[in-house]
Motif scaffolding. Sequence first.
Motif: not given
Length: 488
Positions: A242-246, A392-398
């Motif tokens: 993910v990159k954004t919350s949506d 990491r994924r939670a903060y938008g990082y790979l």
Amino acid sequence: MKKIFFACLVLFLTSCERLLEEVPTDRLSQENFYQSKDDLIAALNAVYSQVRGANSYGTNYPAQLNGMTDYCISRGTQIPVSEFQGLDGTNIARTDAVWRDLYQSINSANIVIQVTPNVASVSEADKNTIVAEARFLRAFNYYNLVRNYGGVPLRTAPIFEVSQTRGKRASVEEVYKLIIEDLQFAENSLPKTVSAGQAGRPTQGAAKLLLASVYLTRENWAGARDKADEVIKSGVYSLVEVKTSDDFEKLFGADLATTPEEVFYIKYARITGQGWGYPSYQHPADGPYTTGVRAHFTLPTLPLIRNWSDKDLRKDYNLYSSYTNRSGRLTTFPAAEPICFRKFRDLPANPAGNDFPVLRYAEALLIYAEAASQANGGPTAQALEALNKVHRRAYGYLSTTTSPVDFSLAGLSAASFRDLVMTERAYEFMMEASRWYDLKRLGTTKLKEVIKTARGKDVKDTHLMWPIPKQEMDNNPDLSASDQNPGY
């Protein structure tokens, strides 16, 4: 079309007059009804009916469990659930219904397990797969029973009338023994993958990950670590980036058929009578999402909410304090109930099509992290990396590349690392009906401490287990008053 498997299940469940007319439910001549693989698959599909229903994962089960946490508070008739003083009559009726439906599903699984070996027209390989799926589901149901009621009667043969309802209350150890045996059979006989049209059926990975969860609950750290690691190394699953919350809609959205993260989900569809009921507990009646009753809320002062970083994309995805109502007016929630949950959302005109994520790949990573550290007496580099992937994924990082939000091994003990994992689990699986189980795994003393700190409530021992239903106590001659859980 989304969720073909359960669209087919709908057709089966709504055209079962033949089954009901030709199969007497009072004698075992039922065995003669099953003549083909299609007959067995139809019987297998019926095992899911109670699991998916309103009294189980459809509504009541996640509603009860989510209300018994340190971050979620129940409203309305479920207020006693969040008071931690034991259940009142209304909520006992709900847990009674959970018991009934889980046992009905177990009974349906037992029918499949009993009749399948006698169907001559089906290959031995197909028989093993069908029995393995039924045993997986039986184990899944018993796992839910034992964690909420303690030891329960073990029924491994079909029951066709009330007079056959008997069985002494087995010990917790005996229940887990059956669960583990069923899951070990399932992991050796289920397919590694299923087609997209069969999404929702368990696989080897589902059996392994459920077994890892069982081992984790039983504090078999090496077993939990190894089974989770088998799922990780299988190469079948991956985190949805993910990159954004949506972007979390790519993981939880109502339009999805499946995702690379899905290991075992309870499937629902935007079909009348087949939608998921629980999302209505999260949203108001006039909001932009599933038409609801707003049965749950949270407070900004609760520790997990207060300490949740705004940079964590899961926070914005999970929580909301205002919305534009259907008249176009900006609306805020009441001051006493200022924040609601929105993880599971669909358009208000539809039955909610979201699936319930029982087991997903993030679970494998976090089970591995916790169990590997506990087995080792402290975190390993591999355990840390498993935790960091989810973080990491939670903060938008790979998830697969180091990031500025990574945790470090420096200064971490087994206890402090486990605290990190537990906090990550709380955020990652928020409103997925797992937090109460996590707190129970930490022990009664720790559970009571967490609830007291967060909610200011003293948890009564009565609240730790649900009561065995009165109907079971009345109809089962092998149970006595002393078999009832304390306080009921």
